[in-house]
Motif scaffolding. Structure first.
Motif, PDB file in Angstrom:
ATOM      1  N   GLN A  43      -5.444  14.671  -0.075  1.00  0.00           N
ATOM      2  CA  GLN A  43      -4.379  13.891  -0.695  1.00  0.00           C
ATOM      3  C   GLN A  43      -4.891  13.154  -1.934  1.00  0.00           C
ATOM      4  OE1 GLN A  43      -1.275  14.000   0.110  1.00  0.00           O
ATOM      5  NE2 GLN A  43      -1.313  14.998   2.112  1.00  0.00           N
ATOM      6  N   ASN A  44      -6.096  12.638  -1.849  1.00  0.00           N
ATOM      7  CA  ASN A  44      -6.665  11.933  -3.002  1.00  0.00           C
ATOM      8  C   ASN A  44      -6.807  12.868  -4.195  1.00  0.00           C
ATOM      9  OD1 ASN A  44      -6.851   9.717  -1.330  1.00  0.00           O
ATOM     10  ND2 ASN A  44      -9.051   9.907  -0.997  1.00  0.00           N
ATOM     11  N   LYS A  45      -7.278  14.083  -3.939  1.00  0.00           N
ATOM     12  CA  LYS A  45      -7.447  15.059  -5.014  1.00  0.00           C
ATOM     13  C   LYS A  45      -6.102  15.452  -5.605  1.00  0.00           C
ATOM     14  CE  LYS A  45      -9.622  19.489  -6.104  1.00  0.00           C
ATOM     15  NZ  LYS A  45     -10.407  20.637  -5.564  1.00  0.00           N
TER      16      LYS A  45
ATOM     17  N   ALA B 161       0.842  -1.195   0.000  1.00  0.00           N
ATOM     18  CA  ALA B 161       0.000   0.000   0.000  1.00  0.00           C
ATOM     19  C   ALA B 161       0.875   1.242   0.000  1.00  0.00           C
ATOM     20  CB  ALA B 161      -0.922   0.013   1.220  1.00  0.00           C
ATOM     21  N   ILE B 162       0.336   2.313  -0.581  1.00  0.00           N
ATOM     22  CA  ILE B 162       0.976   3.627  -0.510  1.00  0.00           C
ATOM     23  C   ILE B 162       0.122   4.468   0.422  1.00  0.00           C
ATOM     24  CG2 ILE B 162       1.862   5.594  -1.800  1.00  0.00           C
ATOM     25  CD1 ILE B 162       1.711   3.870  -4.336  1.00  0.00           C
ATOM     26  N   VAL B 163       0.758   5.039   1.434  1.00  0.00           N
ATOM     27  CA  VAL B 163       0.010   5.742   2.480  1.00  0.00           C
ATOM     28  C   VAL B 163       0.534   7.161   2.671  1.00  0.00           C
ATOM     29  CG1 VAL B 163      -0.417   3.554   3.664  1.00  0.00           C
ATOM     30  CG2 VAL B 163       1.533   4.967   4.360  1.00  0.00           C
ATOM     31  N   ARG B 164      -0.278   7.966   3.329  1.00  0.00           N
ATOM     32  CA  ARG B 164       0.105   9.347   3.655  1.00  0.00           C
ATOM     33  C   ARG B 164       1.114   9.348   4.799  1.00  0.00           C
ATOM     34  NH1 ARG B 164      -4.262  12.803   6.731  1.00  0.00           N
ATOM     35  NH2 ARG B 164      -3.345  11.596   8.443  1.00  0.00           N
ATOM     36  N   GLY B 165       2.099  10.222   4.693  1.00  0.00           N
ATOM     37  CA  GLY B 165       3.045  10.425   5.778  1.00  0.00           C
ATOM     38  C   GLY B 165       4.206   9.441   5.776  1.00  0.00           C
TER      39      GLY B 165
ATOM     40  N   ALA C 184       4.606  17.174   0.460  1.00  0.00           N
ATOM     41  CA  ALA C 184       3.736  15.998   0.570  1.00  0.00           C
ATOM     42  C   ALA C 184       4.604  14.774   0.848  1.00  0.00           C
ATOM     43  CB  ALA C 184       2.952  15.808  -0.724  1.00  0.00           C
ATOM     44  N   ARG C 185       4.318  14.084   1.952  1.00  0.00           N
ATOM     45  CA  ARG C 185       5.115  12.930   2.352  1.00  0.00           C
ATOM     46  C   ARG C 185       4.278  11.650   2.252  1.00  0.00           C
ATOM     47  NH1 ARG C 185       8.417  15.055   7.749  1.00  0.00           N
ATOM     48  NH2 ARG C 185       9.640  16.669   6.661  1.00  0.00           N
ATOM     49  N   TYR C 186       4.927  10.607   1.723  1.00  0.00           N
ATOM     50  CA  TYR C 186       4.232   9.338   1.515  1.00  0.00           C
ATOM     51  C   TYR C 186       5.170   8.183   1.839  1.00  0.00           C
ATOM     52  CZ  TYR C 186       1.284  12.487  -1.195  1.00  0.00           C
ATOM     53  OH  TYR C 186       0.502  13.540  -1.583  1.00  0.00           O
TER      54      TYR C 186
ATOM     55  N   LEU D  22      -7.552  -3.227   6.574  1.00  0.00           N
ATOM     56  CA  LEU D  22      -6.298  -2.525   6.313  1.00  0.00           C
ATOM     57  C   LEU D  22      -6.520  -1.035   6.170  1.00  0.00           C
ATOM     58  CD1 LEU D  22      -4.599  -5.028   3.839  1.00  0.00           C
ATOM     59  CD2 LEU D  22      -4.331  -4.838   6.318  1.00  0.00           C
ATOM     60  N   ARG D  23      -7.588  -0.662   5.516  1.00  0.00           N
ATOM     61  CA  ARG D  23      -7.878   0.759   5.337  1.00  0.00           C
ATOM     62  C   ARG D  23      -8.156   1.429   6.686  1.00  0.00           C
ATOM     63  NH1 ARG D  23     -12.340  -0.216   0.703  1.00  0.00           N
ATOM     64  NH2 ARG D  23     -12.641   2.039   0.801  1.00  0.00           N
ATOM     65  N   ARG D  24      -8.916   0.762   7.525  1.00  0.00           N
ATOM     66  CA  ARG D  24      -9.256   1.344   8.835  1.00  0.00           C
ATOM     67  C   ARG D  24      -8.076   1.298   9.802  1.00  0.00           C
ATOM     68  NH1 ARG D  24     -14.775  -1.629  10.298  1.00  0.00           N
ATOM     69  NH2 ARG D  24     -14.711  -0.235  12.123  1.00  0.00           N
ATOM     70  N   HIS D  25      -7.275   0.248   9.728  1.00  0.00           N
ATOM     71  CA  HIS D  25      -6.106   0.172  10.596  1.00  0.00           C
ATOM     72  C   HIS D  25      -5.082   1.253  10.256  1.00  0.00           C
ATOM     73  CE1 HIS D  25      -6.166  -4.066  12.644  1.00  0.00           C
ATOM     74  NE2 HIS D  25      -6.994  -3.195  13.187  1.00  0.00           N
ATOM     75  N   MET D  26      -4.884   1.520   8.962  1.00  0.00           N
ATOM     76  CA  MET D  26      -3.917   2.548   8.607  1.00  0.00           C
ATOM     77  C   MET D  26      -4.420   3.937   8.985  1.00  0.00           C
ATOM     78  SD  MET D  26      -1.466   0.750   7.767  1.00  0.00           S
ATOM     79  CE  MET D  26      -0.325   2.076   7.402  1.00  0.00           C
ATOM     80  N   VAL D  27      -5.733   4.154   8.920  1.00  0.00           N
ATOM     81  CA  VAL D  27      -6.298   5.412   9.420  1.00  0.00           C
ATOM     82  C   VAL D  27      -6.088   5.516  10.930  1.00  0.00           C
ATOM     83  CG1 VAL D  27      -8.465   6.648   9.838  1.00  0.00           C
ATOM     84  CG2 VAL D  27      -7.985   5.695   7.581  1.00  0.00           C
ATOM     85  N   HIS D  28      -6.199   4.396  11.624  1.00  0.00           N
ATOM     86  CA  HIS D  28      -6.030   4.375  13.078  1.00  0.00           C
ATOM     87  C   HIS D  28      -4.646   4.864  13.493  1.00  0.00           C
ATOM     88  CE1 HIS D  28      -6.460   3.124  17.229  1.00  0.00           C
ATOM     89  NE2 HIS D  28      -5.386   2.354  17.119  1.00  0.00           N
ATOM     90  N   ILE D  29      -3.609   4.552  12.696  1.00  0.00           N
ATOM     91  CA  ILE D  29      -2.258   5.015  13.032  1.00  0.00           C
ATOM     92  C   ILE D  29      -1.908   6.282  12.245  1.00  0.00           C
ATOM     93  CG2 ILE D  29      -1.498   2.712  13.705  1.00  0.00           C
ATOM     94  CD1 ILE D  29       0.081   2.574  11.067  1.00  0.00           C
ATOM     95  N   ARG D  30      -2.931   6.919  11.671  1.00  0.00           N
ATOM     96  CA  ARG D  30      -2.808   8.222  11.019  1.00  0.00           C
ATOM     97  C   ARG D  30      -1.989   8.178   9.734  1.00  0.00           C
ATOM     98  NH1 ARG D  30      -4.829  12.017  14.341  1.00  0.00           N
ATOM     99  NH2 ARG D  30      -3.841  13.715  13.181  1.00  0.00           N
ATOM    100  N   HIS D  31      -2.071   7.054   9.034  1.00  0.00           N
ATOM    101  CA  HIS D  31      -1.425   6.909   7.733  1.00  0.00           C
ATOM    102  C   HIS D  31      -2.426   6.312   6.744  1.00  0.00           C
ATOM    103  CE1 HIS D  31       2.586   7.983   9.119  1.00  0.00           C
ATOM    104  NE2 HIS D  31       2.463   7.134  10.123  1.00  0.00           N
ATOM    105  N   PRO D  32      -3.455   7.070   6.377  1.00  0.00           N
ATOM    106  CA  PRO D  32      -4.481   6.506   5.485  1.00  0.00           C
ATOM    107  C   PRO D  32      -3.917   6.111   4.123  1.00  0.00           C
ATOM    108  CG  PRO D  32      -4.722   8.887   5.658  1.00  0.00           C
ATOM    109  CD  PRO D  32      -3.719   8.483   6.701  1.00  0.00           C
ATOM    110  N   ILE D  33      -4.510   5.085   3.539  1.00  0.00           N
ATOM    111  CA  ILE D  33      -4.098   4.616   2.222  1.00  0.00           C
ATOM    112  C   ILE D  33      -4.584   5.607   1.168  1.00  0.00           C
ATOM    113  CG2 ILE D  33      -4.342   2.754   0.535  1.00  0.00           C
ATOM    114  CD1 ILE D  33      -4.693   0.832   2.887  1.00  0.00           C
TER     115      ILE D  33
END
Length: 265
Positions: free
Chosen positions: A212-214, A114-118, A173-175, A190-201
């Motif tokens: 970020q999506n935009k 996965a590619i995530v934010r941060g 922008a960091r990824y 996986l989507r909810r877990h990565m949001v939980h640690i503040r790194h959404p997919i």
């Protein structure tokens, strides 16, 4: 040693039948096939089977694969519509049930990229119970559950990127590219877990970061969910032999990472 089956470009039914045979849709890439099971590389956006989520959709993995192989197929597990990667089927319901039992017993090893934010600069374990989130259409006949269900995911940082673009309140922008190893299979885990640690997919329109999506859509024409199931390991339901089927992450994800090479830190 486990037997591994890398991505291979298989001969399609239309190639076997000759130029007069017409496929209504592009054939699915076969990763592994024997007389009992078949694994494909599911493209993003493809529903596994008919669903009330989209009553107007006409293409489904089950139907497309059945037409491609001229055999009935039974899905052994699910991938969310926007998720790409390894999807496993059997050719009879009994074999599908045996594979499903392995999933229930946590004997199947699944790997995602996965590619995530941060910046994710380390590895770790997410042990965070998830309450089932009901879809008003798809889950209208299910009984509401009370207690959250146990859910665990191991994550590993593979690469970090910093792009010289201001997104939201940040000047750059960091990824990160991460590997995810879930031991449970909860809805959108996986989507909810990565949001939980503040790194959404990236590309997650339900749980992710809209800004970020935009940005990814505008600057890199990326409109997918940046999540691919890249490997599944399991015991063959008939022979008992351990199999590992793997595939590269989706080409759109790889395209974005290739464009970011100069920004890797």
């Amino acid at each position: 040693m486990p037997e591994e089956f890398p991505f291979t470009q298989c001969e399609t039914p239309s190639e076997k039948a000759g130029s007069n045979s017409v496929q209504p849709y592009p054939p699915l890439n076969i990763l592994y096939q024997d007389e009992h099971i078949v694994a494909i590389d599911k493209p993003p956006g493809l529903l596994v089977h008919r669903s009330p989520i989209d009553r107007h959709e006409t293409r489904f993995a089950v139907q497309t694969l059945r037409d491609q192989l001229n055999k009935h197929v039974f899905p052994a597990h699910r991938l969310d519509r926007p998720t790409s990667g390894v999807l496993l089927f059997s050719f009879d319901s009994k074999t599908a049930a045996l594979l499903g039992q392995q999933l229930m017993n946590k004997q199947v090893q699944k790997q995602y990229h996965a590619i995530v934010r941060g910046y994710v600069k380390h590895s770790g374990l997410i042990d965070y119970a998830l309450k089932y989130r009901y879809d008003k259409i798809a889950d209208k006949h299910k009984r509401p559950q009370q207690a959250p269900q146990q859910a665990t995911t191991v994550y590993e940082s593979l690469a970090n990127y910093e792009l010289p673009f201001a997104v939201g309140k940040y000047e750059t922008a960091r990824y990160s590219l991460v590997k995810l190893l879930p031991s449970t299979g909860r809805k959108h885990q996986l989507r909810r877990h990565m949001v939980h640690i503040r790194h959404p997919i990236l590309g997650d329109t339900t749980h992710g970061d809209g800004k970020q999506n935009k940005f990814l859509q505008t600057h890199f024409s990326f409109q997918n969910l940046a999540l691919s199931c890249t490997q599944m390991g399991f015991y063959h339901p008939i022979t008992g032999k351990w199999l590992s089927v793997f595939v590269r992450m989706h080409s759109e994800m790889q395209r974005v990472l290739d464009a970011w090479q100069e920004y890797q830190v």
